[in-house]
Write an enzyme that holds these catalytic residues in place. Sequence first.
Site, PDB file in Angstrom:
ATOM      1  N   ALA A 149       1.245  -0.774   0.577  1.00  0.00           N
ATOM      2  CA  ALA A 149       0.038  -0.082  -0.032  1.00  0.00           C
ATOM      3  C   ALA A 149       0.378   1.386  -0.179  1.00  0.00           C
ATOM      4  O   ALA A 149       2.021   1.279   0.867  1.00  0.00           O
ATOM      5  CB  ALA A 149      -0.674  -0.395   0.924  1.00  0.00           C
ATOM      6  N   LYS A 175       1.380  -5.459   3.614  1.00  0.00           N
ATOM      7  CA  LYS A 175       2.169  -4.574   3.655  1.00  0.00           C
ATOM      8  C   LYS A 175       1.803  -3.309   3.421  1.00  0.00           C
ATOM      9  O   LYS A 175       2.129  -2.602   2.395  1.00  0.00           O
ATOM     10  CB  LYS A 175       3.852  -4.966   3.385  1.00  0.00           C
ATOM     11  N   GLU A 178       5.394   2.260   5.104  1.00  0.00           N
ATOM     12  CA  GLU A 178       6.526   2.829   5.950  1.00  0.00           C
ATOM     13  C   GLU A 178       6.322   4.020   6.753  1.00  0.00           C
ATOM     14  O   GLU A 178       6.520   4.125   7.952  1.00  0.00           O
ATOM     15  CB  GLU A 178       7.672   2.217   6.153  1.00  0.00           C
ATOM     16  N   ARG A 179       5.286   4.794   6.388  1.00  0.00           N
ATOM     17  CA  ARG A 179       5.377   6.358   6.223  1.00  0.00           C
ATOM     18  C   ARG A 179       3.906   6.449   6.768  1.00  0.00           C
ATOM     19  O   ARG A 179       4.025   7.137   7.446  1.00  0.00           O
ATOM     20  CB  ARG A 179       5.009   7.519   5.434  1.00  0.00           C
ATOM     21  N   SER A 228       3.693   4.902  -6.728  1.00  0.00           N
ATOM     22  CA  SER A 228       3.693   5.930  -7.685  1.00  0.00           C
ATOM     23  C   SER A 228       4.145   4.464  -9.077  1.00  0.00           C
ATOM     24  O   SER A 228       3.978   3.354  -9.207  1.00  0.00           O
ATOM     25  CB  SER A 228       5.270   6.835  -7.507  1.00  0.00           C
ATOM     26  N   CYS A 283      -4.772  10.066  -5.836  1.00  0.00           N
ATOM     27  CA  CYS A 283      -4.612   9.684  -7.074  1.00  0.00           C
ATOM     28  C   CYS A 283      -5.184  10.553  -8.076  1.00  0.00           C
ATOM     29  O   CYS A 283      -5.747  10.263  -9.600  1.00  0.00           O
ATOM     30  CB  CYS A 283      -4.107   8.191  -7.241  1.00  0.00           C
ATOM     31  N   GLU A 384       3.852  14.618 -12.414  1.00  0.00           N
ATOM     32  CA  GLU A 384       2.655  13.953 -11.275  1.00  0.00           C
ATOM     33  C   GLU A 384       3.601  14.657  -9.702  1.00  0.00           C
ATOM     34  O   GLU A 384       4.513  14.900  -9.748  1.00  0.00           O
ATOM     35  CB  GLU A 384       2.677  12.485 -10.670  1.00  0.00           C
TER      36      GLU A 384
HETATM   37  P1  NAD Z   1       5.599   4.737  -4.172  1.00  0.00           P
HETATM   38  O1  NAD Z   1       5.464   4.296  -5.207  1.00  0.00           O
HETATM   39  O2  NAD Z   1       6.313   5.490  -2.809  1.00  0.00           O
HETATM   40  O3  NAD Z   1       5.803   3.374  -2.301  1.00  0.00           O
HETATM   41  C1  NAD Z   1       4.627   2.479  -2.522  1.00  0.00           C
HETATM   42  C2  NAD Z   1       4.812   1.456  -1.834  1.00  0.00           C
HETATM   43  O4  NAD Z   1       6.090   0.628  -2.670  1.00  0.00           O
HETATM   44  C3  NAD Z   1       4.713   1.159  -0.270  1.00  0.00           C
HETATM   45  O5  NAD Z   1       4.338   0.245   0.206  1.00  0.00           O
HETATM   46  C4  NAD Z   1       6.795   1.121  -0.166  1.00  0.00           C
HETATM   47  O6  NAD Z   1       7.565   0.733   1.066  1.00  0.00           O
HETATM   48  C5  NAD Z   1       6.690   0.648  -1.609  1.00  0.00           C
HETATM   49  N1  NAD Z   1       8.298   1.241  -2.127  1.00  0.00           N
HETATM   50  C6  NAD Z   1       8.183   1.860  -2.584  1.00  0.00           C
HETATM   51  N2  NAD Z   1       9.552   2.152  -3.049  1.00  0.00           N
HETATM   52  C7  NAD Z   1      10.216   0.964  -3.619  1.00  0.00           C
HETATM   53  C8  NAD Z   1      11.034   0.472  -4.381  1.00  0.00           C
HETATM   54  N3  NAD Z   1      12.321   0.457  -4.415  1.00  0.00           N
HETATM   55  N4  NAD Z   1      10.646  -1.440  -4.339  1.00  0.00           N
HETATM   56  C9  NAD Z   1       9.253  -1.927  -3.922  1.00  0.00           C
HETATM   57  N5  NAD Z   1       8.908  -1.230  -2.757  1.00  0.00           N
HETATM   58  C10 NAD Z   1       9.110  -0.161  -2.987  1.00  0.00           C
HETATM   59  O7  NAD Z   1       3.856   5.508  -3.458  1.00  0.00           O
HETATM   60  P2  NAD Z   1       3.792   6.600  -2.614  1.00  0.00           P
HETATM   61  O8  NAD Z   1       4.162   7.841  -2.557  1.00  0.00           O
HETATM   62  O9  NAD Z   1       3.333   6.027  -0.272  1.00  0.00           O
HETATM   63  O10 NAD Z   1       2.289   6.707  -2.578  1.00  0.00           O
HETATM   64  C11 NAD Z   1       2.245   8.088  -3.457  1.00  0.00           C
HETATM   65  C12 NAD Z   1       1.802   7.138  -4.768  1.00  0.00           C
HETATM   66  O11 NAD Z   1       0.970   6.195  -5.055  1.00  0.00           O
HETATM   67  C13 NAD Z   1       1.801   8.424  -6.158  1.00  0.00           C
HETATM   68  O12 NAD Z   1       2.333   8.587  -7.324  1.00  0.00           O
HETATM   69  C14 NAD Z   1      -0.125   7.900  -6.182  1.00  0.00           C
HETATM   70  O13 NAD Z   1      -0.601   8.635  -8.166  1.00  0.00           O
HETATM   71  C15 NAD Z   1       0.056   6.942  -6.242  1.00  0.00           C
HETATM   72  N6  NAD Z   1      -1.741   6.874  -5.778  1.00  0.00           N
HETATM   73  C16 NAD Z   1      -1.759   5.651  -6.922  1.00  0.00           C
HETATM   74  C17 NAD Z   1      -3.609   4.906  -6.347  1.00  0.00           C
HETATM   75  C18 NAD Z   1      -4.046   4.256  -7.739  1.00  0.00           C
HETATM   76  O14 NAD Z   1      -4.950   4.477  -7.728  1.00  0.00           O
HETATM   77  N7  NAD Z   1      -3.131   5.242  -8.460  1.00  0.00           N
HETATM   78  C19 NAD Z   1      -4.012   5.504  -5.476  1.00  0.00           C
HETATM   79  C20 NAD Z   1      -3.289   5.532  -4.889  1.00  0.00           C
HETATM   80  C21 NAD Z   1      -1.965   6.744  -4.411  1.00  0.00           C
END
Ligand code: NAD
Length: 491
Positions: A149, A175, A178-179, A228, A283, A384
């Site tokens: 998530a 999972k 972590e923030r 993301s 999002c 974004e």
């Molecule tokens: P993020 O991609 O940084 O993190 C999401 C999850 O991935 C976290 O649980 C994190 O621990 C894990 N993660 C981060 N980097 C990783 C890596 N290199 N390898 C493996 N796992 C990793 O996203 P965020 O900053 O928590 O959330 C914001 C983003 O989520 C924005 O881009 C937003 O648009 C998107 N989002 C999309 C939707 C949708 O329905 N499309 C919904 C909510 C948020």
Amino acid sequence: MATTQLRNFVNGEWRVSAAQEYLDVVNPATADVLARVPLSPAAEVDEAARLAAAAQQSWARVPAEDRIQYLFKLKVLLEDNLDELARTITMECGKTMDESRAEMRRAIENVEVACGIPTMMQGHILEDIASGIDEFMVRQPVGVTAIIAPFNFPGMIAFWFFPYAIACGNTCVIKPSERVPMTLAKVVALIEQTGLPKGVINLVNGAKETVDAILDHPAIRAISFVGSTAVARYIYSRGAANGKRVQAQGGAKNPIIVLPDADVEMSTKIAADSFFGCAGQRCLAGSVAVTVGSARDIFTEAIADAAATRVTGYGLDGGVQMGPVITPQSKSRIEGLIQKGIDEGASVLVDGRNPRITGYERGNFVRPTVLQNVAPTSEIARTEIFGPVLSLIHIDTIDEAIRFVNQNNYGNMACLFTSSGANARKFRNEAQAGNIGINIGVAAPMAFFPFSGWKDSFFGTLHAQSHHAVEFFTQTKIVIERWPQEWSRQF
Ligand code: NAD
């Protein structure tokens, strides 16, 4: 007072992680440390996945009607604890209490829909596909599923998946981000109170190493990711390379088109919540407003006013309409992008950079910001931002506006404000996005519809929620039967 160390929940027990590293969970408005979260090592994912696989054998044999009884109990517990959960969301994520309550309402909606699994999971049958032969299709669970998530909806997003996953007879490893790991810890504590058999829901905290262990674990058969685009693409490739089914929702850059025939006052009110609600960290947040023809002047003035007057502060305080962004890094990235827009030729109509929020000087605040004269091809129009920053673009015709929408690499949402049914119809037919709003600013599907974007906003086939979730969390089995009368033993 010692800071709470969050634990994992594995096979029905809260366990202290053996992680080498813990991260602070920080309130983005006050900078107070709320808890510490372990970055669980691969061995803890392995244990959770193996125990979840063992639990799944018996859980799959529990009748669907009995499986959903736990969800009915969970719904009541969520309702009873809604304010406490909302408070936790506000404290760890920053949104206002109204936004946090609305988030949990959306979560509960998914529990309600998943209670329909005995109907939704049904297969189908056709007698006599050939003489004396019947064929039918049943849906069976896929096994152990995992949910990864993002930070921006600490409670809701896991609910797009797990109620359906477990109601279909799967077990699940969640999972959290972590923030913002505290809300799901509270949700799982409520799940524990339902008496759900051990091992059906498991919670493993962590970051990249934990995710990689999920992606590589042979017992985990399906992965639901939201985050993301860069990470979504990675999850999709690595999960698929390991033979798993994956649904990976990514980032967004959502345009909102305002036609001259729109009710501009109403459109501005609705669109302002899309641009600045949840501090732009949705999002489905509008990020670019495209005014067509004579809509420009009146919309520009009204949206600038809405931006300048939005009350920004700590979400737990009354009257606050917008909270902080998630981290100091996020704040500086957003402010950097505003500067980038200016460098590219945009002018700042409302400048929300470096605001002073009395009493919350250590918070990550950016007030609503409006950039005008943004070039449609500029980087700021395509990147974004994930903050309360609106780019204004002016275009002469609806056709050009739709062309602009469709040049977007993302395709999560596109909205149109108009009073013309013909224009609305044209837009919903031609705009390339998974969610279309007509006189709606945040086109978030209810739980009884599937939810996801297109293009770089989604990697996979089956979306979150509803029937798509049921299909994602089940595998179909075809049975073809022949029972000739002459083979029956006489009695
Ligand atoms: P993020 O991609 O940084 O993190 C999401 C999850 O991935 C976290 O649980 C994190 O621990 C894990 N993660 C981060 N980097 C990783 C890596 N290199 N390898 C493996 N796992 C990793 O996203 P965020 O900053 O928590 O959330 C914001 C983003 O989520 C924005 O881009 C937003 O648009 C998107 N989002 C999309 C939707 C949708 O329905 N499309 C919904 C909510 C948020």
